[in-house]
Design a protein around this motif. Sequence first.
Motif, mmCIF file in Angstrom:
data_model
loop_
_atom_site.group_PDB
_atom_site.id
_atom_site.type_symbol
_atom_site.label_atom_id
_atom_site.label_comp_id
_atom_site.label_asym_id
_atom_site.label_seq_id
_atom_site.Cartn_x
_atom_site.Cartn_y
_atom_site.Cartn_z
ATOM 1 N N ARG A 45 -28.371 -40.377 -81.647
ATOM 2 C CA ARG A 45 -28.150 -39.189 -82.469
ATOM 3 C C ARG A 45 -26.965 -38.384 -81.924
ATOM 4 N NH1 ARG A 45 -31.153 -36.543 -86.330
ATOM 5 N NH2 ARG A 45 -31.500 -38.736 -86.914
ATOM 6 N N ALA A 46 -26.145 -37.887 -82.844
ATOM 7 C CA ALA A 46 -24.962 -37.108 -82.456
ATOM 8 C C ALA A 46 -24.711 -36.028 -83.494
ATOM 9 C CB ALA A 46 -23.734 -38.023 -82.319
ATOM 10 N N MET A 47 -23.911 -35.052 -83.134
ATOM 11 C CA MET A 47 -23.519 -33.979 -84.054
ATOM 12 C C MET A 47 -22.023 -34.060 -84.311
ATOM 13 S SD MET A 47 -23.640 -29.802 -83.689
ATOM 14 C CE MET A 47 -22.017 -29.724 -82.905
ATOM 15 N N VAL A 48 -21.643 -33.930 -85.570
ATOM 16 C CA VAL A 48 -20.221 -33.953 -85.935
ATOM 17 C C VAL A 48 -19.607 -32.598 -85.611
ATOM 18 C CG1 VAL A 48 -18.577 -34.222 -87.825
ATOM 19 C CG2 VAL A 48 -20.652 -35.622 -87.766
ATOM 20 N N PHE A 49 -18.502 -32.609 -84.851
ATOM 21 C CA PHE A 49 -17.836 -31.349 -84.534
ATOM 22 C C PHE A 49 -16.420 -31.262 -85.100
ATOM 23 C CE2 PHE A 49 -16.473 -33.970 -80.928
ATOM 24 C CZ PHE A 49 -15.129 -33.609 -80.774
ATOM 25 N N SER A 50 -15.882 -32.387 -85.599
ATOM 26 C CA SER A 50 -14.550 -32.330 -86.209
ATOM 27 C C SER A 50 -14.392 -33.469 -87.199
ATOM 28 C CB SER A 50 -13.445 -32.404 -85.145
ATOM 29 O OG SER A 50 -13.434 -33.680 -84.523
ATOM 30 N N VAL A 51 -13.505 -33.280 -88.163
ATOM 31 C CA VAL A 51 -13.200 -34.297 -89.166
ATOM 32 C C VAL A 51 -11.682 -34.369 -89.308
ATOM 33 C CG1 VAL A 51 -13.516 -35.049 -91.553
ATOM 34 C CG2 VAL A 51 -15.327 -33.751 -90.416
ATOM 35 N N ASP A 52 -11.132 -35.591 -89.230
ATOM 36 C CA ASP A 52 -9.682 -35.709 -89.326
ATOM 37 C C ASP A 52 -9.305 -37.097 -89.824
ATOM 38 O OD1 ASP A 52 -6.959 -35.276 -89.136
ATOM 39 O OD2 ASP A 52 -6.876 -35.636 -86.981
ATOM 40 N N ARG A 53 -8.913 -37.193 -91.088
ATOM 41 C CA ARG A 53 -8.331 -38.405 -91.676
ATOM 42 C C ARG A 53 -9.139 -39.668 -91.386
ATOM 43 N NH1 ARG A 53 -2.356 -37.474 -89.346
ATOM 44 N NH2 ARG A 53 -3.676 -36.945 -87.565
ATOM 45 N N GLY A 54 -10.383 -39.650 -91.809
ATOM 46 C CA GLY A 54 -11.200 -40.846 -91.678
ATOM 47 C C GLY A 54 -11.812 -41.061 -90.310
ATOM 48 N N ARG A 55 -11.684 -40.099 -89.434
ATOM 49 C CA ARG A 55 -12.308 -40.166 -88.120
ATOM 50 C C ARG A 55 -13.137 -38.909 -87.915
ATOM 51 N NH1 ARG A 55 -11.154 -44.611 -88.803
ATOM 52 N NH2 ARG A 55 -9.907 -46.032 -87.507
ATOM 53 N N TRP A 56 -14.286 -39.071 -87.309
ATOM 54 C CA TRP A 56 -15.187 -37.954 -87.065
ATOM 55 C C TRP A 56 -15.397 -37.811 -85.564
ATOM 56 C CZ3 TRP A 56 -15.208 -40.948 -91.276
ATOM 57 C CH2 TRP A 56 -15.337 -40.332 -92.526
ATOM 58 N N GLY A 57 -15.131 -36.635 -85.039
ATOM 59 C CA GLY A 57 -15.455 -36.353 -83.652
ATOM 60 C C GLY A 57 -16.912 -35.958 -83.555
ATOM 61 N N CYS A 58 -17.655 -36.586 -82.656
ATOM 62 C CA CYS A 58 -19.085 -36.306 -82.506
ATOM 63 C C CYS A 58 -19.401 -36.059 -81.035
ATOM 64 C CB CYS A 58 -19.919 -37.487 -83.007
ATOM 65 S SG CYS A 58 -19.666 -37.907 -84.751
ATOM 66 N N VAL A 59 -20.514 -35.396 -80.816
ATOM 67 C CA VAL A 59 -21.029 -35.232 -79.454
ATOM 68 C C VAL A 59 -22.451 -35.774 -79.421
ATOM 69 C CG1 VAL A 59 -19.567 -33.339 -78.677
ATOM 70 C CG2 VAL A 59 -21.579 -32.825 -80.032
ATOM 71 N N LEU A 60 -22.710 -36.667 -78.503
ATOM 72 C CA LEU A 60 -24.030 -37.279 -78.386
ATOM 73 C C LEU A 60 -25.042 -36.238 -77.937
ATOM 74 C CD1 LEU A 60 -23.006 -40.619 -76.634
ATOM 75 C CD2 LEU A 60 -23.630 -40.304 -79.039
ATOM 76 N N ASP A 61 -26.188 -36.210 -78.618
ATOM 77 C CA ASP A 61 -27.257 -35.249 -78.301
ATOM 78 C C ASP A 61 -26.755 -33.810 -78.319
ATOM 79 O OD1 ASP A 61 -29.184 -37.254 -77.976
ATOM 80 O OD2 ASP A 61 -28.575 -37.588 -75.907
ATOM 81 N N SER A 62 -25.731 -33.551 -79.142
ATOM 82 C CA SER A 62 -25.148 -32.208 -79.249
ATOM 83 C C SER A 62 -24.652 -31.690 -77.907
ATOM 84 C CB SER A 62 -26.155 -31.221 -79.854
ATOM 85 O OG SER A 62 -26.513 -31.616 -81.166
ATOM 86 N N ASP A 63 -24.327 -32.591 -77.004
ATOM 87 C CA ASP A 63 -23.840 -32.229 -75.667
ATOM 88 C C ASP A 63 -22.317 -32.243 -75.673
ATOM 89 O OD1 ASP A 63 -23.164 -31.950 -73.031
ATOM 90 O OD2 ASP A 63 -24.448 -33.574 -72.289
ATOM 91 N N PRO A 64 -21.662 -31.080 -75.502
ATOM 92 C CA PRO A 64 -20.197 -31.057 -75.550
ATOM 93 C C PRO A 64 -19.522 -31.878 -74.459
ATOM 94 C CG PRO A 64 -21.074 -28.935 -74.815
ATOM 95 C CD PRO A 64 -22.239 -29.740 -75.305
ATOM 96 N N GLU A 65 -20.286 -32.275 -73.440
ATOM 97 C CA GLU A 65 -19.724 -33.098 -72.368
ATOM 98 C C GLU A 65 -19.743 -34.583 -72.718
ATOM 99 O OE1 GLU A 65 -18.281 -31.777 -69.750
ATOM 100 O OE2 GLU A 65 -18.756 -29.771 -70.508
ATOM 101 N N ARG A 66 -20.247 -34.936 -73.927
ATOM 102 C CA ARG A 66 -20.335 -36.349 -74.310
ATOM 103 C C ARG A 66 -19.661 -36.589 -75.673
ATOM 104 N NH1 ARG A 66 -26.321 -38.372 -74.078
ATOM 105 N NH2 ARG A 66 -25.239 -40.414 -74.058
ATOM 106 N N PRO A 67 -18.368 -36.324 -75.761
ATOM 107 C CA PRO A 67 -17.675 -36.514 -77.045
ATOM 108 C C PRO A 67 -17.319 -37.976 -77.292
ATOM 109 C CG PRO A 67 -16.121 -35.731 -75.404
ATOM 110 C CD PRO A 67 -17.473 -35.765 -74.725
ATOM 111 N N ILE A 68 -17.377 -38.383 -78.550
ATOM 112 C CA ILE A 68 -16.954 -39.722 -78.952
ATOM 113 C C ILE A 68 -16.191 -39.621 -80.271
ATOM 114 C CG2 ILE A 68 -18.874 -40.900 -77.807
ATOM 115 C CD1 ILE A 68 -20.226 -41.140 -80.546
ATOM 116 N N VAL A 69 -15.435 -40.664 -80.584
ATOM 117 C CA VAL A 69 -14.736 -40.769 -81.862
ATOM 118 C C VAL A 69 -15.441 -41.819 -82.701
ATOM 119 C CG1 VAL A 69 -12.555 -41.285 -83.018
ATOM 120 C CG2 VAL A 69 -12.552 -40.094 -80.810
#
Length: 336
Positions: free
Chosen positions: A34-58
């Motif tokens: 589970r992750a939370m979307v924190f950004s959207v940019d041209r077909g890519r979504w920035g997410c953070v796992l478990d809503s943890d800002p220290e665990r960002p993924i693309v």
Amino acid sequence: MRRREYDESDARVRPGKGTRPRTKDRPQHLDAERAMVFSVDRGRWGCVLDSDPERPIVTMRARELGRTPIVVGDQVDVVGDVSGKPDSLARIVRVADRSTVLRRTADDTDPFERVVVANAEQLFIVVALADPPPRTGFVERAMVAAYVGGLQPILCLTKHDLDAESEFADAFEDLDLTIVYGGIEDPLDPVLDLLTGKLTAFIGHSGVGKSTLVNRLVPDAYRAVGEVSGVGKGRHTSTQSVALPLPDGGGWVVDTPGIRSFGLAHITPDDVIKAFSDLAEAIEDCPRGCTHLGPPADPECALDLLPGKERRVAAIRLLLNAINTNDPWFRGQSSS
């Protein structure tokens, strides 16, 4: 010339489709995280796992989701490379049901709804008391969108040092609206007390000090701060919505682009009234087609029969009037 003789090696045989049966079953992705979307940019979504800002993924959207909309604040399930390393890319395979949705349309004639942010608990409506001058119509429309979408609206006033005697907030006295000051000279503690532990969307016209406030709340946000021109129109300093973590894991703020209009074509008068639990049942006794505006438009509106609710009903009718006008002033558009 001797005619060529053909044999079986010259025959072209179409390959078979194989014996594997086709299925419409989709993979269940039981190992998804589970992750939370924190950004959207041209077909890519920035997410953070478990809503943890220290665990960002693309991430990218999985093919099976088709054109399913994914916005900032969405809770999603992701699979694949969730290491967060440079050039790694995971896939969003599911979007969870949304608890709240802040929607708007481009204007009151546009049937296409745009989701601004999902799952936000609060909506900070940032308004300057001067330069540019405040507009009650924009605030009323934003409040309508918040109430209907399930968010708690909060009015955040800036630049009140330029017009300290303003009675702007008095217009919302009977709506139980929380009001806080967020100008550059105002202390941050009252604002942080409201934001801690919550996902809060910030909206406002360009130039009202919204990005300045976000920069104070999240010093590492580096949101551009624009200057207000001589005619009272600010430059759009934020072009994409983005969720920013408050220091020490105290919650998230969603900085949205400066809004020039707030259309509510997707909202009906009944939607507004049903957002208020103390009035929702009363409108069941209204005649069909009632707009709940009261006399002379609706002389038999059941809201007029509620004892002790006169001022509250009058305040809510201001919200209804705001969604029933096509005047750009009420929609919050910059007038030219």
